[in-house]
Design an enzyme around this catalytic site. Structure first.
Site, PDB file in Angstrom:
ATOM      1  N   TRP A 130       0.870  -1.185   0.000  1.00  0.00           N
ATOM      2  CA  TRP A 130       0.000   0.000   0.000  1.00  0.00           C
ATOM      3  C   TRP A 130       0.906   1.234   0.000  1.00  0.00           C
ATOM      4  O   TRP A 130       1.801   1.344   0.856  1.00  0.00           O
ATOM      5  CB  TRP A 130      -0.875  -0.058   1.250  1.00  0.00           C
ATOM      6  CG  TRP A 130      -1.850   1.054   1.417  1.00  0.00           C
ATOM      7  CD1 TRP A 130      -2.749   1.498   0.512  1.00  0.00           C
ATOM      8  CD2 TRP A 130      -2.039   1.844   2.600  1.00  0.00           C
ATOM      9  NE1 TRP A 130      -3.499   2.517   1.053  1.00  0.00           N
ATOM     10  CE2 TRP A 130      -3.071   2.751   2.332  1.00  0.00           C
ATOM     11  CE3 TRP A 130      -1.432   1.876   3.849  1.00  0.00           C
ATOM     12  CZ2 TRP A 130      -3.520   3.674   3.258  1.00  0.00           C
ATOM     13  CZ3 TRP A 130      -1.863   2.794   4.781  1.00  0.00           C
ATOM     14  CH2 TRP A 130      -2.909   3.691   4.487  1.00  0.00           C
ATOM     15  N   ASP A 211       0.382  -4.877   9.844  1.00  0.00           N
ATOM     16  CA  ASP A 211      -0.700  -3.920   9.572  1.00  0.00           C
ATOM     17  C   ASP A 211      -1.919  -4.709   9.116  1.00  0.00           C
ATOM     18  O   ASP A 211      -1.918  -5.294   8.031  1.00  0.00           O
ATOM     19  CB  ASP A 211      -0.251  -2.939   8.486  1.00  0.00           C
ATOM     20  CG  ASP A 211      -1.308  -1.881   8.222  1.00  0.00           C
ATOM     21  OD1 ASP A 211      -2.098  -1.581   9.144  1.00  0.00           O
ATOM     22  OD2 ASP A 211      -1.346  -1.345   7.097  1.00  0.00           O
ATOM     23  N   LYS A 246     -12.872  -0.743   7.454  1.00  0.00           N
ATOM     24  CA  LYS A 246     -13.560  -1.663   6.544  1.00  0.00           C
ATOM     25  C   LYS A 246     -14.501  -2.590   7.309  1.00  0.00           C
ATOM     26  O   LYS A 246     -15.634  -2.793   6.909  1.00  0.00           O
ATOM     27  CB  LYS A 246     -12.564  -2.519   5.758  1.00  0.00           C
ATOM     28  CG  LYS A 246     -11.203  -1.903   5.556  1.00  0.00           C
ATOM     29  CD  LYS A 246     -11.155  -0.913   4.428  1.00  0.00           C
ATOM     30  CE  LYS A 246      -9.791  -0.244   4.394  1.00  0.00           C
ATOM     31  NZ  LYS A 246      -9.562   0.623   3.283  1.00  0.00           N
TER      32      LYS A 246
HETATM   33  C1  LMR Z   1      -7.108   1.650   0.052  1.00  0.00           C
HETATM   34  O1  LMR Z   1      -6.068   0.987   0.044  1.00  0.00           O
HETATM   35  O2  LMR Z   1      -7.752   1.898  -0.970  1.00  0.00           O
HETATM   36  C2  LMR Z   1      -7.664   2.145   1.357  1.00  0.00           C
HETATM   37  O3  LMR Z   1      -6.870   1.701   2.401  1.00  0.00           O
HETATM   38  C3  LMR Z   1      -7.909   3.596   1.366  1.00  0.00           C
HETATM   39  C4  LMR Z   1      -6.655   4.424   1.385  1.00  0.00           C
HETATM   40  O4  LMR Z   1      -6.547   5.261   2.285  1.00  0.00           O
HETATM   41  O5  LMR Z   1      -5.789   4.269   0.531  1.00  0.00           O
END
Ligand code: LMR
Length: 398
Positions: A130, A211, A246
Site C-alpha cells: 500500500w 498492519d 472496513k
Molecule cells: C485503500 O487501500 O484503498 C484504502 O486503504 C484507502 C486508502 O486510504 O488508501
C-alpha cells in the site's frame, strides 16, 4: 517565499475518488479505493453500528476530550480481536494499546515511536505494498526498502526471494507485514510460510510490524490473525496497527489501534507512556464518536456476534463476486488464466493489467482501478459485473 514549494501530484488512490465523482459516464464504477459496497452498490451502515449509534444519541451527551490513548473499551476491543480475548499476553499485561485515528494514524504513531527509540532501524515493506506505508515511514524520517513479495508473471508470492531478503536484514530492522488480505495483491502467505518468516525474523532479531486492515475479510476473525498470534506465541516483540474502517464500515470516523507487544509488563507500561506522549505531540487525543461505536460493538456480546455475522456476509459476497468474474472472464478470454481472482483474498485483486489498459478502462468505460492494476472486488455486483468483465475482455484482447 513559497515559490520553492514543490507541486503535490496527488494520491494515486484518493485522487481517483475526485476524478470518479466528476466523471459524467452513467455507467461509471469505482473499483479504485478499498471500500466495500453492497449488492446495490451502496456503502452499508452495519446494523450493529446503527444500534450503537442509537445508544450514543439517546440522550445526546457532552463531548469531552478523550484520554490521549483513547477509550478503554476501544483499546480492549482492539486487543481482544487481535490477540484473542483469553490470550495469556493480555492477562500478563504485556501489550500496550492505544486507540488511533484509523490504521494510518496507528502506522504514523508507530513510525514516530520507532524513529525516536530505534533511530538506526530501516523499514522493509513488501514489493508491492500500500503506497501510504512508504509515505508514512519516510515521513517519519525512516529509510524504507522493499522485500520481494509478488511475482506478476505467476501471480504468486516470491517466497524464496522474500526469505533470502529477510536473512540479509540488520538487527532491529522493521519488517512491515500484512497478516491477511494483502494490499494491493490479495495474495497471502500460507500458515507454513508465516511460520518460516517468523523463524527468520526471530533469528535475525528483526522487529515485525503487522498492519491488519481487513480482519474478517480473508478466512475468519481468528484465522486472519494467525501471524499475529503466532508471533506472540514465539515471544517476539511486535507492533500491530489495526483499522476498523472496513470491518465496521466506519471509514470516515477514523478508528483504529496501535498495539505493541513487549517482553514484560514493565516495558509495556513504559512503551504505553511513550505512545501516549507521541499522540499528545501530534494530535493530542483521538475523536470520540467512532471510539464510542467501537467500544459499544466490541464489548456487547450480542452486538459483537451480530457484527461478526455482518462482516462474514461482506466477505462471502466478495468471494462470490471473485468466482463470478473469473467464470465470465474465462468464457470471454479463453486463452488466459484468471484463477488468480479466487486465489487472492480480501477486497483486492491484482489484475496484471498494464497502466495503459487501466487508463482505457477509465477513459472508455468509466471503470476506475488503481494504475498498478489493483481492483477493489468489493465494488462488483450483479448489475455491473458483466459490464466490467466485457470491458476487461475488450482491453485485454486489443
Ligand atoms: C485503500 O487501500 O484503498 C484504502 O486503504 C484507502 C486508502 O486510504 O488508501
Amino acid at each position: 517565499m513559497f515559490d520553492r514549494i514543490e507541486h503535490y501530484a496527488g494520491d494515486p488512490i484518493l485522487g481517483l475518488v475526485s476524478q470518479f465523482v466528476a466523471d459524467e459516464n452513467p455507467n461509471k464504477v469505482n473499483l479504485g479505493i478499498g471500500v466495500y459496497y453492497d449488492e446495490d452498490g451502496k456503502m452499508p451502515v452495519l446494523e450493529c453500528v446503527k444500534t450503537a449509534e442509537e445508544r450514543i444519541a439517546d440522550p445526546i451527551k457532552p463531548r469531552p476530550y478523550l484520554p490521549m490513548q483513547g477509550l478503554a473499551g476501544h483499546r480492549k476491543g482492539c486487543q481482544d480481536l487481535l490477540f484473542g480475548a483469553d490470550a495469556a499476553v493480555l492477562q500478563e499485561e504485556r501489550v500496550a494499546t492505544i486507540a488511533t485515528i484509523g490504521g494510518s494514524g496507528a502506522l504514523k504513531v508507530g513510525a514516530e515511536f520507532i524513529n525516536q527509540w530505534f533511530p538506526d532501524a530501516e523499514c522493509y515493506v513488501s514489493d508491492p505494498t500500500w503506497g501510504n506505508h512508504i509515505a508514512i515511514f519516510e515521513g517519519s524520517n525512516i529509510t524504507v526498502k522493499k522485500y520481494p513479495y509478488y511475482d506478476k508473471a505467476t501471480n504468486s508470492v516470491r517466497f524464496d526471494d522474500m526469505i533470502a531478503c529477510l536473512k540479509g536484514m540488520n538487527k532491529n530492522d522493521v519488517v512491515l507485514l500484512h497478516p491477511c488480505c494483502h494490499n494491493p495483491t490479495g495474495m497471502d502467505l500460507t500458515q507454513a510460510q508465516w511460520d518460516e518468516v517468523l523463524d527468520v525474523i526471530k533469528a535475525g532479531e528483526l522487529i515485525p510490524f503487522m498492519d491488519i486492515a481487513y480482519q474478517g475479510f480473508g478466512e475468519d476473525m481468528d484465522t486472519d490473525a494467525y501471524a499475529i498470534r503466532k508471533a506472540v506465541d514465539m515471544g517476539l516483540p511486535l507492533f500491530v496497527s489495526n483499522s476498523f474502517s472496513k470491518n465496521l464500515s466506519l471509514y470516515g470516523e477514523r478508528v483504529g489501534g496501535l498495539s505493541v507487544v513487549c517482553p514484560t509488563k514493565e516495558e509495556a507500561e513504559r512503551v504505553f507512556g511513550q505512545l501516549t506522549f507521541t499522540v499528545r505531540r501530534i494530535y493530542s487525543s483521538p475523536p470520540s464518536h467512532g471510539g464510542h461505536v467501537v467500544d459499544i460493538v466490541m464489548n456487547d456480546d450480542a452486538l459483537h456476534e451480530q457484527w461478526v455475522g455482518e462482516v462474514y456476509a461482506m466477505r462471502d459476497r466478495i468471494k462470490a463476486m471473485r468466482s463470478k468474474l473469473q467464470a465470465v472472464l474465462e468464457e470471454k478470454v479463453p486463452n488466459q488464466n484468471f484463477d488468480y481472482l479466487t486465489r487472492q483474498n480480501g477486497m483486492f485483486s491484482f489484475t496484471g493489467l498494464t497502466p495503459e489498459q487501466v487508463e482505457r478502462l477509465r477513459a472508455e468505460y468509466g471503470i476506475y482501478m488503481v494504475s498498478n492494476s489493483r481492483m477493489c472486488v468489493a465494488g462488483l455486483n450483479s448489475d455491473n459485473i458483466d459490464y466490467i468483465a466485457n470491458a476487461m475482455a475488450a482491453v485485454l484482447q486489443d
